[in-house]
Motif scaffolding. Structure first.
Motif, PDB file in Angstrom:
ATOM      1  N   UNK A  37       3.074   6.415   2.954  1.00 39.27           N
ATOM      2  CA  UNK A  37       1.867   5.922   2.280  1.00 39.27           C
ATOM      3  C   UNK A  37       1.058   7.073   1.685  1.00 39.27           C
ATOM      4  N   UNK A  38       0.974   8.183   2.414  1.00 35.61           N
ATOM      5  CA  UNK A  38       0.242   9.334   1.883  1.00 35.61           C
ATOM      6  C   UNK A  38       0.988   9.971   0.709  1.00 35.61           C
ATOM      7  N   UNK A  39       2.322   9.997   0.789  1.00 30.92           N
ATOM      8  CA  UNK A  39       3.113  10.557  -0.309  1.00 30.92           C
ATOM      9  C   UNK A  39       2.946   9.722  -1.571  1.00 30.92           C
ATOM     10  N   UNK A  40       2.819   8.407  -1.407  1.00 31.72           N
ATOM     11  CA  UNK A  40       2.664   7.505  -2.545  1.00 31.72           C
ATOM     12  C   UNK A  40       1.233   7.473  -3.070  1.00 31.72           C
ATOM     13  N   UNK A  41       0.352   8.344  -2.545  1.00 32.71           N
ATOM     14  CA  UNK A  41      -1.053   8.406  -2.966  1.00 32.71           C
ATOM     15  C   UNK A  41      -1.725   7.044  -2.800  1.00 32.71           C
ATOM     16  N   UNK A  42      -1.551   6.486  -1.622  1.00 33.11           N
ATOM     17  CA  UNK A  42      -2.086   5.158  -1.365  1.00 33.11           C
ATOM     18  C   UNK A  42      -3.603   5.130  -1.505  1.00 33.11           C
ATOM     19  N   UNK A  43      -4.274   6.186  -1.064  1.00 32.72           N
ATOM     20  CA  UNK A  43      -5.736   6.192  -1.111  1.00 32.72           C
ATOM     21  C   UNK A  43      -6.249   6.119  -2.548  1.00 32.72           C
ATOM     22  N   UNK A  44      -5.516   6.708  -3.497  1.00 29.50           N
ATOM     23  CA  UNK A  44      -5.943   6.650  -4.900  1.00 29.50           C
ATOM     24  C   UNK A  44      -5.811   5.225  -5.433  1.00 29.50           C
ATOM     25  N   UNK A  45      -4.698   4.585  -5.138  1.00 28.68           N
ATOM     26  CA  UNK A  45      -4.485   3.216  -5.607  1.00 28.68           C
ATOM     27  C   UNK A  45      -5.439   2.245  -4.927  1.00 28.68           C
ATOM     28  N   UNK A  46      -5.774   2.512  -3.674  1.00 27.44           N
ATOM     29  CA  UNK A  46      -6.712   1.644  -2.976  1.00 27.44           C
ATOM     30  C   UNK A  46      -8.102   1.745  -3.593  1.00 27.44           C
ATOM     31  N   UNK A  47      -8.487   2.929  -4.046  1.00 26.66           N
ATOM     32  CA  UNK A  47      -9.777   3.070  -4.730  1.00 26.66           C
ATOM     33  C   UNK A  47      -9.806   2.196  -5.989  1.00 26.66           C
ATOM     34  N   UNK A  48      -8.732   2.194  -6.739  1.00 33.08           N
ATOM     35  CA  UNK A  48      -8.654   1.328  -7.914  1.00 33.08           C
ATOM     36  C   UNK A  48      -8.699  -0.146  -7.515  1.00 33.08           C
ATOM     37  N   UNK A  68       6.882  -3.164  -0.571  1.00 40.24           N
ATOM     38  CA  UNK A  68       6.013  -4.283  -0.190  1.00 40.24           C
ATOM     39  C   UNK A  68       4.553  -3.860  -0.149  1.00 40.24           C
ATOM     40  N   UNK A  69       4.291  -2.658   0.352  1.00 39.63           N
ATOM     41  CA  UNK A  69       2.918  -2.155   0.409  1.00 39.63           C
ATOM     42  C   UNK A  69       2.353  -1.964  -0.995  1.00 39.63           C
ATOM     43  N   UNK A  70       3.141  -1.413  -1.898  1.00 37.90           N
ATOM     44  CA  UNK A  70       2.680  -1.242  -3.276  1.00 37.90           C
ATOM     45  C   UNK A  70       2.418  -2.589  -3.943  1.00 37.90           C
ATOM     46  N   UNK A  71       3.215  -3.598  -3.608  1.00 37.31           N
ATOM     47  CA  UNK A  71       2.963  -4.931  -4.137  1.00 37.31           C
ATOM     48  C   UNK A  71       1.646  -5.501  -3.642  1.00 37.31           C
ATOM     49  N   UNK A  72       1.307  -5.225  -2.377  1.00 37.87           N
ATOM     50  CA  UNK A  72       0.025  -5.690  -1.850  1.00 37.87           C
ATOM     51  C   UNK A  72      -1.135  -4.977  -2.523  1.00 37.87           C
ATOM     52  N   UNK A  73      -0.994  -3.674  -2.755  1.00 36.30           N
ATOM     53  CA  UNK A  73      -2.065  -2.924  -3.415  1.00 36.30           C
ATOM     54  C   UNK A  73      -2.263  -3.439  -4.839  1.00 36.30           C
ATOM     55  N   UNK A  74      -1.174  -3.780  -5.514  1.00 40.29           N
ATOM     56  CA  UNK A  74      -1.283  -4.275  -6.887  1.00 40.29           C
ATOM     57  C   UNK A  74      -1.905  -5.659  -6.952  1.00 40.29           C
ATOM     58  N   UNK A  75      -1.655  -6.487  -5.930  1.00 37.43           N
ATOM     59  CA  UNK A  75      -2.195  -7.857  -5.921  1.00 37.43           C
ATOM     60  C   UNK A  75      -2.496  -8.258  -4.481  1.00 37.43           C
ATOM     61  N   UNK A  76      -3.638  -7.796  -3.934  1.00 38.11           N
ATOM     62  CA  UNK A  76      -3.903  -8.020  -2.514  1.00 38.11           C
ATOM     63  C   UNK A  76      -4.156  -9.471  -2.142  1.00 38.11           C
ATOM     64  N   UNK A  77      -4.620 -10.281  -3.061  1.00 35.01           N
ATOM     65  CA  UNK A  77      -4.959 -11.660  -2.736  1.00 35.01           C
ATOM     66  C   UNK A  77      -3.976 -12.655  -3.354  1.00 35.01           C
ATOM     67  N   UNK A  78      -2.829 -12.163  -3.777  1.00 34.30           N
ATOM     68  CA  UNK A  78      -1.798 -13.019  -4.308  1.00 34.30           C
ATOM     69  C   UNK A  78      -0.797 -13.390  -3.228  1.00 34.30           C
ATOM     70  N   UNK A  79       0.253 -14.128  -3.562  1.00 38.45           N
ATOM     71  CA  UNK A  79       1.277 -14.506  -2.580  1.00 38.45           C
ATOM     72  C   UNK A  79       2.091 -13.308  -2.133  1.00 38.45           C
TER      73      UNK A  79
END
Length: 257
Positions: free
Chosen positions: A139-150, A245-256
């Motif tokens: 998650x840290x390698x994928x820069x999760x914190x940056x995407x979460x800010x968006x 799967x985690x990146x999919x949740x970040x892209x659409x957290x309230x989707x299916x």
């Protein structure tokens, strides 16, 4: 004197802006993978939350009308912002729970549940700790914190400040997140479960063919070694699936899911 009053008004507006963003960011950081772990001191979490607030607040300013805060119900704002932050944070925590559940299932299936015992703050088998730490590192390698800010900035257009989430939709979303987490966990642990089924079937056939043979003493080292080899081979694939799967949740957290 007017200049001082204007400066005080600007300072008050900035204070309300950052306080409102902090209400949504704080629960997310408390449950954030890596930053929200038990081993991280509370002061560090607070500093990270404040830093994250400073990053999100300028971009979220157009969605927050600070001029209405004098007449706004403060308790409702606190409740709604905290609820939205908890929803997002719980969604992130579900992904770590999926890894932990997959590790527990794999360890139980391959007789590795007692290796190293409780190696961390959370009582998990060794496989669960390996997968969890690998997932946090990924998650840290994928820069999760940056995407979460968006993602947090985008949530202000979905959940305006002061608007409570719909109870029915929230309950459906929560059920979908739990179901998705267990589905993901079983998908990750499926090879270990399959090997365990084949192992037990093989032992049963051997035991029927040679009742005098102590199949347990022969089979236990085999399933243990097979589980370790399988973990070595499949851990990168498992973490890759989890990361997608985690990146999919970040892209659409309230989707299916």
């Amino acid at each position: 004197m007017s200049g001082l009053a204007e400066l005080l008004q600007i300072s008050q507006d900035l204070l309300w802006l950052h306080a409102t963003v902090f209400l949504r960011v704080g629960p997310i950081m408390a449950l954030f993978p890596g930053f929200g772990e038990r081993v991280v001191p509370v002061r560090v979490k607070l500093v990270l939350s404040l830093a994250f607030t400073a990053v999100v607040a300028p971009a979220a300013a157009p969605y927050i009308d600070t001029s209405q805060f004098s007449d706004l119900d403060i308790a409702r704002t606190v409740l709604s912002e905290t609820a939205v932050g908890l929803m997002i944070g719980i969604g992130f925590r579900m992904f770590l729970l999926a890894l932990q559940t997959a590790g527990s299932m794999a360890a139980q299936a391959t007789s590795l549940s007692q290796i190293l015992g409780a190696a961390g703050a959370t009582p998990l088998p060794a496989i669960g700790h390996v997968l969890t730490m690998g997932g946090i590192a990924l998650a840290m390698i994928l820069h999760l914190h940056v995407h979460v800010a968006e993602m947090v900035i985008a949530t202000y257009s979905i959940f305006p400040v002061g608007a409570l989430p719909d109870a029915s939709s929230t309950s459906q979303w929560g059920v979908a997140q739990v179901a998705g987490a267990f589905s993901l966990a079983f998908s990750l642990a499926a090879p270990f479960v399959l090997i365990s089924v084949l192992y037990n079937l093989t032992l049963g056939i051997i035991n029927r063919a040679m009742p005098q043979m102590m199949v347990v003493f022969v089979g236990a080292p085999v399933i243990t070694a097979g589980g370790l080899v399988l973990l070595f081979l499949l851990a990168p694939v498992m973490l890759s699936i989890w990361g997608i799967a985690l990146q999919g949740y970040v892209a659409n957290p309230f989707g299916p899911r």
